[in-house]
Motif scaffolding. Structure first.
Motif, mmCIF file in Angstrom:
data_model
loop_
_atom_site.group_PDB
_atom_site.id
_atom_site.type_symbol
_atom_site.label_atom_id
_atom_site.label_comp_id
_atom_site.label_asym_id
_atom_site.label_seq_id
_atom_site.Cartn_x
_atom_site.Cartn_y
_atom_site.Cartn_z
ATOM 1 N N SER A 124 0.815 -1.218 0.000
ATOM 2 C CA SER A 124 0.000 0.000 0.000
ATOM 3 C C SER A 124 0.848 1.267 0.000
ATOM 4 O O SER A 124 0.332 2.358 -0.211
ATOM 5 C CB SER A 124 -0.936 0.011 1.213
ATOM 6 O OG SER A 124 -0.193 0.067 2.421
ATOM 7 N N LEU A 125 2.140 1.095 0.229
ATOM 8 C CA LEU A 125 3.042 2.251 0.249
ATOM 9 C C LEU A 125 3.671 2.485 -1.115
ATOM 10 O O LEU A 125 3.964 1.537 -1.849
ATOM 11 C CB LEU A 125 4.141 2.046 1.291
ATOM 12 C CG LEU A 125 3.716 2.066 2.759
ATOM 13 C CD1 LEU A 125 4.908 1.747 3.650
ATOM 14 C CD2 LEU A 125 3.100 3.407 3.140
ATOM 15 N N GLU A 126 3.872 3.723 -1.423
ATOM 16 C CA GLU A 126 4.551 4.120 -2.661
ATOM 17 C C GLU A 126 5.727 5.024 -2.321
ATOM 18 O O GLU A 126 5.748 5.677 -1.271
ATOM 19 C CB GLU A 126 3.592 4.854 -3.602
ATOM 20 C CG GLU A 126 2.456 4.005 -4.137
ATOM 21 C CD GLU A 126 1.571 4.775 -5.102
ATOM 22 O OE1 GLU A 126 1.757 6.015 -5.215
ATOM 23 O OE2 GLU A 126 0.687 4.153 -5.721
ATOM 24 N N LEU A 127 6.679 5.068 -3.237
ATOM 25 C CA LEU A 127 7.827 5.954 -3.059
ATOM 26 C C LEU A 127 7.481 7.346 -3.570
ATOM 27 O O LEU A 127 6.912 7.515 -4.648
ATOM 28 C CB LEU A 127 9.049 5.429 -3.808
ATOM 29 C CG LEU A 127 9.677 4.144 -3.297
ATOM 30 C CD1 LEU A 127 10.884 3.784 -4.164
ATOM 31 C CD2 LEU A 127 10.099 4.293 -1.837
ATOM 32 N N PHE A 128 7.819 8.335 -2.783
ATOM 33 C CA PHE A 128 7.682 9.745 -3.160
ATOM 34 C C PHE A 128 9.019 10.382 -2.826
ATOM 35 O O PHE A 128 9.456 10.320 -1.676
ATOM 36 C CB PHE A 128 6.553 10.399 -2.376
ATOM 37 C CG PHE A 128 6.223 11.797 -2.818
ATOM 38 C CD1 PHE A 128 5.150 12.045 -3.651
ATOM 39 C CD2 PHE A 128 6.980 12.884 -2.385
ATOM 40 C CE1 PHE A 128 4.831 13.335 -4.055
ATOM 41 C CE2 PHE A 128 6.681 14.165 -2.782
ATOM 42 C CZ PHE A 128 5.601 14.401 -3.624
ATOM 43 N N PHE A 129 9.691 10.942 -3.806
ATOM 44 C CA PHE A 129 11.016 11.490 -3.522
ATOM 45 C C PHE A 129 11.172 12.884 -4.105
ATOM 46 O O PHE A 129 10.541 13.245 -5.105
ATOM 47 C CB PHE A 129 12.136 10.581 -4.043
ATOM 48 C CG PHE A 129 11.915 10.056 -5.439
ATOM 49 C CD1 PHE A 129 12.250 10.810 -6.543
ATOM 50 C CD2 PHE A 129 11.385 8.782 -5.633
ATOM 51 C CE1 PHE A 129 12.052 10.329 -7.823
ATOM 52 C CE2 PHE A 129 11.177 8.295 -6.915
ATOM 53 C CZ PHE A 129 11.521 9.065 -8.006
ATOM 54 N N LEU A 130 11.999 13.670 -3.443
ATOM 55 C CA LEU A 130 12.367 15.003 -3.905
ATOM 56 C C LEU A 130 13.789 14.936 -4.430
ATOM 57 O O LEU A 130 14.669 14.363 -3.776
ATOM 58 C CB LEU A 130 12.281 16.021 -2.769
ATOM 59 C CG LEU A 130 10.972 16.082 -1.984
ATOM 60 C CD1 LEU A 130 11.077 17.142 -0.886
ATOM 61 C CD2 LEU A 130 9.792 16.364 -2.884
ATOM 62 N N HIS A 131 14.033 15.523 -5.578
ATOM 63 C CA HIS A 131 15.382 15.519 -6.148
ATOM 64 C C HIS A 131 15.695 16.882 -6.745
ATOM 65 O O HIS A 131 14.780 17.690 -6.999
ATOM 66 C CB HIS A 131 15.525 14.414 -7.203
ATOM 67 C CG HIS A 131 14.616 14.583 -8.386
ATOM 68 N ND1 HIS A 131 14.833 15.521 -9.378
ATOM 69 C CD2 HIS A 131 13.477 13.923 -8.740
ATOM 70 C CE1 HIS A 131 13.885 15.445 -10.292
ATOM 71 N NE2 HIS A 131 13.048 14.484 -9.929
ATOM 72 N N PRO A 132 16.943 17.171 -6.991
ATOM 73 C CA PRO A 132 17.315 18.487 -7.542
ATOM 74 C C PRO A 132 16.704 18.728 -8.928
ATOM 75 O O PRO A 132 16.528 17.795 -9.714
ATOM 76 C CB PRO A 132 18.842 18.427 -7.616
ATOM 77 C CG PRO A 132 19.240 17.361 -6.650
ATOM 78 C CD PRO A 132 18.139 16.350 -6.695
ATOM 79 N N THR A 133 16.382 19.972 -9.189
ATOM 80 C CA THR A 133 16.000 20.396 -10.535
ATOM 81 C C THR A 133 17.214 21.061 -11.183
ATOM 82 O O THR A 133 18.233 21.283 -10.528
ATOM 83 C CB THR A 133 14.827 21.392 -10.480
ATOM 84 O OG1 THR A 133 15.257 22.575 -9.780
ATOM 85 C CG2 THR A 133 13.632 20.791 -9.754
#
Length: 239
Positions: free
Chosen positions: A202-211
Motif C-alpha cells: 500500500s506504500l509508494e515511493l515519493f522522492f524530492l530531487h534536484p531540478t
C-alpha cells in the motif's frame, strides 16, 4: 551775431537727467535695490530617478543609496527630483517592512523540533531541512517544492521521510536520469529503515530531487518519502 560758450558734453536743447529711481543719491544704490534673479534649475537629478525605479522593483539597498545621494546633490546643485528621491525611499521602507513581516510569519509558522531533532509541533519545513523520521502532509507531484507541512508522527500524516542521500556529478544529468538515481537509492534505503514497510504494497515511493535550477545553486540532495496514497496514517513506519 551772438557768441555762446558751451561746457564739454552739453549741447543746446538737451536736458540731463539722473538714473531712474535715484533722486540725488548714489546710482549704485538703484542697482542694489533690484531683486536677484532666481537660480536656474539644472534639470532632474539622475540618482533621484534611479532611486524611484529601484524602490518600485524592490531594490532596497540601491534605492536607499541613490536616494541619499540624490537629496544631497539636489540641495547643492538646485536640481529637480526631490519628490522622486523621497518616493523611492518610501517604497524602500515599505519593501523592508513587508520582508520583515514575511520573515516573522515564516518563523512563527515553522515546525518545532526537540533536541533530538524530532518534530514536536507541526509547521512548515523547508525542503532543504527535511530529515529522516519527519512525517509530512501535502505530498503532491510538482515541478518545484520549496517546503512541506510537517507534523509529529503521532498525528495523521500522508508520508514519512525514511532517508536522504547526495547525488554526484559535475553537471545536471537531466530529469529522467536523476529520477532513476533517486528511485534506486530510495528503494534500497526503505528496507534498511523499516523492513516491514518495504513489503507493504500500500506504500509508494515519493522522492524530492534536484531540478536544473536548484542544481545550479548547489543542490545535490535526494529526500526519500514513503507515501500512502489511500489516506493518512498515524505512527511511524518503524513502530
Amino acid at each position: 551775431m551772438t557768441s555762446q560758450s558751451e561746457q564739454p558734453g552739453q549741447y543746446p536743447g538737451t536736458v540731463q537727467t539722473q538714473p531712474a529711481g535715484v533722486h540725488g543719491g548714489d546710482p549704485a544704490a538703484a542697482w542694489q535695490q533690484q531683486p536677484a534673479a532666481p537660480p536656474v534649475k539644472q534639470g532632474t537629478n539622475g540618482f533621484a530617478i534611479a532611486s524611484l525605479i529601484f524602490g518600485i522593483i524592490g531594490g532596497i539597498l540601491f534605492s536607499v543609496i541613490f536616494g541619499i545621494i540624490a537629496l544631497t546633490q539636489i540641495k547643492r546643485r538646485g536640481q529637480g527630483g526631490r519628490g522622486l528621491a523621497v518616493t523611492g525611499l518610501v517604497f524602500s521602507g515599505l519593501w523592508a517592512a513587508g520582508i520583515a513581516v514575511l520573515i516573522v510569519v515564516a518563523l512563527a509558522d515553522g515546525a518545532t523540533r526537540n533536541d533530538a531533532g524530532e518534530i514536536t509541533e507541526g509547521g512548515s519545513v523547508s525542503s532543504f531541512d527535511l530529515a529522516t523520521g519527519d512525517c509530512l502532509n501535502g505530498l503532491k507531484e510538482s515541478a518545484s517544492i520549496t517546503s512541506l507541512p510537517a507534523v509529529p508522527c503521532s498525528q495523521p500524516h500522508e508520508g514519512e521521510v525514511f532517508g536522504t542521500f547526495t547525488v554526484t556529478g559535475d553537471s545536471f544529468p537531466g530529469n529522467t536520469a536523476i529520477s532513476s538515481q533517486a528511485e534506486e537509492g530510495c528503494t534500497d534505503r526503505l528496507a534498511q529503515y523499516a523492513p516491514a514497510a518495504a513489503d507493504d504494497d500500500s506504500l509508494e515511493l515519493f522522492f524530492l530531487h534536484p531540478t536544473s535550477e536548484s542544481w545550479a545553486q548547489g543542490d545535490r540532495e535526494v529526500v526519500c518519502i514513503a507515501n500512502d496514497p489511500s489516506g493518512q496514517r498515524t505512527g511511524s513506519l518503524k513502530d
